[in-house]
Write a protein that holds these residues in place. Structure first.
Motif, PDB file in Angstrom:
ATOM      1  N   ASP B  24     -12.735 -27.180  -6.541  1.00 32.80           N
ATOM      2  CA  ASP B  24     -13.776 -27.959  -7.203  1.00 32.80           C
ATOM      3  C   ASP B  24     -13.560 -29.425  -6.845  1.00 32.80           C
ATOM      4  OD1 ASP B  24     -14.897 -28.454 -10.660  1.00 32.80           O
ATOM      5  OD2 ASP B  24     -15.934 -28.646  -8.740  1.00 32.80           O
ATOM      6  N   PRO B  25     -14.428 -30.005  -6.042  1.00 32.63           N
ATOM      7  CA  PRO B  25     -14.208 -31.384  -5.590  1.00 32.63           C
ATOM      8  C   PRO B  25     -14.488 -32.401  -6.683  1.00 32.63           C
ATOM      9  CG  PRO B  25     -16.363 -30.634  -4.896  1.00 32.63           C
ATOM     10  CD  PRO B  25     -15.695 -29.459  -5.571  1.00 32.63           C
ATOM     11  N   ILE B  26     -14.220 -33.643  -6.369  1.00 29.41           N
ATOM     12  CA  ILE B  26     -14.545 -34.720  -7.286  1.00 29.41           C
ATOM     13  C   ILE B  26     -16.066 -34.780  -7.447  1.00 29.41           C
ATOM     14  CG2 ILE B  26     -14.523 -37.236  -7.562  1.00 29.41           C
ATOM     15  CD1 ILE B  26     -11.778 -37.220  -6.177  1.00 29.41           C
ATOM     16  N   SER B  27     -16.507 -34.958  -8.678  1.00 32.16           N
ATOM     17  CA  SER B  27     -17.932 -34.986  -8.961  1.00 32.16           C
ATOM     18  C   SER B  27     -18.631 -36.061  -8.132  1.00 32.16           C
ATOM     19  CB  SER B  27     -18.150 -35.265 -10.450  1.00 32.16           C
ATOM     20  OG  SER B  27     -19.532 -35.344 -10.749  1.00 32.16           O
ATOM     21  N   GLY B  28     -19.703 -35.670  -7.459  1.00 30.04           N
ATOM     22  CA  GLY B  28     -20.459 -36.623  -6.655  1.00 30.04           C
ATOM     23  C   GLY B  28     -20.054 -36.683  -5.195  1.00 30.04           C
ATOM     24  N   HIS B  29     -18.927 -36.060  -4.859  1.00 27.84           N
ATOM     25  CA  HIS B  29     -18.497 -36.038  -3.457  1.00 27.84           C
ATOM     26  C   HIS B  29     -19.268 -34.954  -2.727  1.00 27.84           C
ATOM     27  CE1 HIS B  29     -14.361 -38.251  -3.706  1.00 27.84           C
ATOM     28  NE2 HIS B  29     -15.353 -38.928  -4.250  1.00 27.84           N
ATOM     29  N   ALA B  30     -20.098 -35.356  -1.790  1.00 26.28           N
ATOM     30  CA  ALA B  30     -20.931 -34.404  -1.075  1.00 26.28           C
ATOM     31  C   ALA B  30     -20.156 -33.649  -0.001  1.00 26.28           C
ATOM     32  CB  ALA B  30     -22.124 -35.123  -0.451  1.00 26.28           C
ATOM     33  N   THR B  31     -19.099 -34.276   0.502  1.00 24.85           N
ATOM     34  CA  THR B  31     -18.374 -33.671   1.617  1.00 24.85           C
ATOM     35  C   THR B  31     -17.103 -33.000   1.114  1.00 24.85           C
ATOM     36  OG1 THR B  31     -19.173 -35.538   2.938  1.00 24.85           O
ATOM     37  CG2 THR B  31     -17.633 -34.036   3.980  1.00 24.85           C
ATOM     38  N   LEU B  32     -16.923 -31.765   1.535  1.00 26.24           N
ATOM     39  CA  LEU B  32     -15.764 -30.969   1.128  1.00 26.24           C
ATOM     40  C   LEU B  32     -15.121 -30.370   2.359  1.00 26.24           C
ATOM     41  CD1 LEU B  32     -15.543 -28.526  -1.856  1.00 26.24           C
ATOM     42  CD2 LEU B  32     -14.847 -27.755   0.416  1.00 26.24           C
ATOM     43  N   TYR B  33     -13.800 -30.362   2.355  1.00 25.19           N
ATOM     44  CA  TYR B  33     -13.040 -29.886   3.509  1.00 25.19           C
ATOM     45  C   TYR B  33     -12.003 -28.861   3.059  1.00 25.19           C
ATOM     46  CZ  TYR B  33     -14.517 -34.698   4.570  1.00 25.19           C
ATOM     47  OH  TYR B  33     -15.222 -35.868   4.704  1.00 25.19           O
ATOM     48  N   TRP B  34     -11.791 -27.873   3.908  1.00 28.14           N
ATOM     49  CA  TRP B  34     -10.657 -26.968   3.757  1.00 28.14           C
ATOM     50  C   TRP B  34      -9.717 -27.201   4.943  1.00 28.14           C
ATOM     51  CZ3 TRP B  34      -9.298 -24.124  -0.329  1.00 28.14           C
ATOM     52  CH2 TRP B  34     -10.278 -23.756  -1.266  1.00 28.14           C
ATOM     53  N   TYR B  35      -8.460 -27.471   4.615  1.00 22.17           N
ATOM     54  CA  TYR B  35      -7.421 -27.653   5.624  1.00 22.17           C
ATOM     55  C   TYR B  35      -6.352 -26.587   5.427  1.00 22.17           C
ATOM     56  CZ  TYR B  35      -8.894 -32.321   7.236  1.00 22.17           C
ATOM     57  OH  TYR B  35      -9.573 -33.379   7.801  1.00 22.17           O
ATOM     58  N   ARG B  36      -5.685 -26.241   6.516  1.00 18.61           N
ATOM     59  CA  ARG B  36      -4.510 -25.368   6.467  1.00 18.61           C
ATOM     60  C   ARG B  36      -3.322 -26.188   6.968  1.00 18.61           C
ATOM     61  NH1 ARG B  36      -4.764 -19.905   9.791  1.00 18.61           N
ATOM     62  NH2 ARG B  36      -5.086 -21.395  11.503  1.00 18.61           N
ATOM     63  N   GLN B  37      -2.231 -26.109   6.233  1.00 20.69           N
ATOM     64  CA  GLN B  37      -1.029 -26.829   6.622  1.00 20.69           C
ATOM     65  C   GLN B  37       0.135 -25.851   6.713  1.00 20.69           C
ATOM     66  OE1 GLN B  37       0.408 -29.955   3.993  1.00 20.69           O
ATOM     67  NE2 GLN B  37       1.325 -31.038   5.722  1.00 20.69           N
ATOM     68  N   ILE B  38       0.606 -25.658   7.932  1.00 24.10           N
ATOM     69  CA  ILE B  38       1.788 -24.844   8.166  1.00 24.10           C
ATOM     70  C   ILE B  38       3.006 -25.728   7.934  1.00 24.10           C
ATOM     71  CG2 ILE B  38       3.066 -23.562   9.930  1.00 24.10           C
ATOM     72  CD1 ILE B  38       0.304 -22.862  11.134  1.00 24.10           C
ATOM     73  N   LEU B  39       4.045 -25.158   7.386  1.00 23.52           N
ATOM     74  CA  LEU B  39       5.247 -25.916   7.038  1.00 23.52           C
ATOM     75  C   LEU B  39       5.758 -26.716   8.227  1.00 23.52           C
ATOM     76  CD1 LEU B  39       7.067 -26.299   4.554  1.00 23.52           C
ATOM     77  CD2 LEU B  39       8.572 -24.532   5.508  1.00 23.52           C
ATOM     78  N   GLY B  40       5.924 -28.013   8.017  1.00 18.64           N
ATOM     79  CA  GLY B  40       6.453 -28.874   9.061  1.00 18.64           C
ATOM     80  C   GLY B  40       5.397 -29.450   9.994  1.00 18.64           C
ATOM     81  N   GLN B  41       4.129 -29.153   9.717  1.00 20.49           N
ATOM     82  CA  GLN B  41       3.046 -29.646  10.556  1.00 20.49           C
ATOM     83  C   GLN B  41       2.039 -30.442   9.717  1.00 20.49           C
ATOM     84  OE1 GLN B  41       1.250 -26.565  12.962  1.00 20.49           O
ATOM     85  NE2 GLN B  41       3.223 -25.598  13.415  1.00 20.49           N
ATOM     86  N   GLY B  42       1.144 -31.125  10.422  1.00 15.90           N
ATOM     87  CA  GLY B  42       0.081 -31.830   9.734  1.00 15.90           C
ATOM     88  C   GLY B  42      -1.050 -30.888   9.369  1.00 15.90           C
ATOM     89  N   PRO B  43      -1.879 -31.277   8.394  1.00 19.10           N
ATOM     90  CA  PRO B  43      -3.019 -30.431   8.022  1.00 19.10           C
ATOM     91  C   PRO B  43      -3.991 -30.258   9.184  1.00 19.10           C
ATOM     92  CG  PRO B  43      -2.590 -32.100   6.348  1.00 19.10           C
ATOM     93  CD  PRO B  43      -1.766 -32.468   7.534  1.00 19.10           C
ATOM     94  N   GLU B  44      -4.543 -29.055   9.286  1.00 17.77           N
ATOM     95  CA  GLU B  44      -5.511 -28.735  10.336  1.00 17.77           C
ATOM     96  C   GLU B  44      -6.829 -28.357   9.672  1.00 17.77           C
ATOM     97  OE1 GLU B  44      -4.700 -25.054  12.253  1.00 17.77           O
ATOM     98  OE2 GLU B  44      -6.220 -25.299  13.798  1.00 17.77           O
TER      99      GLU B  44
END
Lengths: 108, 112
Positions: B24-44
């Motif tokens: 559930d994003p912040i109210s009013g935020h139109a853009t939503l993202y799903w990221y996957r983060q493998i241990l030791g790496q940056g979010p993708e």
């Protein structure tokens, strides 16, 4: 797509010392953002740099965007134990793409 | 301070099972993202929504992953069937513009 490379991967710092972590790209960046992720936590937005040569400060943290907009740096002075975590730079080009991060540990 | 809500916080599932994550994003935020983060790496980035529309899902493994944001507010990410390699942190983020994303606390998925 574009990727940003972060060095070093790990930074072990004595409490009270300064250090710098770098973020490099082979192509010109429109803007660069920095995030901090504490151990077990989630990324938290720190700053955005947009202009060539831009320098921004947040207390003991100094962020810089290179003149050619191909690199950025984060300099922390007088490191404290609260600085522990992983610092990510991320380049924005209609979406945010993260580097692999610099993981900072502090020796008290 | 407004937060991005995610649940569950942790999920253990057997391989070949289905699993779903909610954001559930912040109210009013139109853009939503799903990221996957493998241990030791940056979010993708897996998928990006603008309101209810998918803007970018180029890195989403569409044979097993699906995402929806039907009413342009909250979102669900589903994996079916889960594989061992899907073990990771799944982070949801939202933004009002391109100045800084706000991330949720994430769902730590372990596939056994």
């Amino acid at each position: 797509g574009q990727q940003v490379m972060q060095i070093p991967q790990y930074q072990h710092v004595q409490e009270g010392e300064d250090f710098t972590t770098y973020c490099n790209s082979s192509t010109t960046l429109s803007n660069i953002q920095w995030y901090k992720q504490r151990p077990g936590g989630h990324p938290v937005f720190l700053i955005q740099l947009v202009k060539s040569g831009e320098v921004k400060k947040q207390k003991r943290l100094t962020f810089q965007f290179g003149e050619a907009k191909k690199n950025s740096s984060l300099h922390i002075t007088a490191t404290q134990t609260t600085d522990v975590g992983t610092y990510f730079c991320a380049q924005y080009d209609y979406k945010l793409s993260f580097g692999a991060g610099t993981t900072v540990t502090v020796r008290a | 301070e407004a937060e991005v809500a995610q649940s569950p916080r942790y999920k253990i599932t057997e391989k070949s099972q289905a699993v779903a994550f909610w954001c559930d994003p912040i109210s009013g935020h139109a853009t939503l993202y799903w990221y996957r983060q493998i241990l030791g790496q940056g979010p993708e980035l897996l998928v990006q929504f603008q309101d209810e529309s998918v803007v970018d899902d180029s890195q989403l493994p569409k044979d097993r992953f699906s995402a929806e944001r039907l009413k342009g507010v909250d979102s669900t990410l589903k994996i079916q069937p889960a594989e061992l390699g899907d073990s990771a942190m799944y982070l949801c983020a939202s933004s009002l513009n391109d100045y800084g994303y706000t991330f949720g606390s994430g769902t730590r998925l372990t596939v056994v």
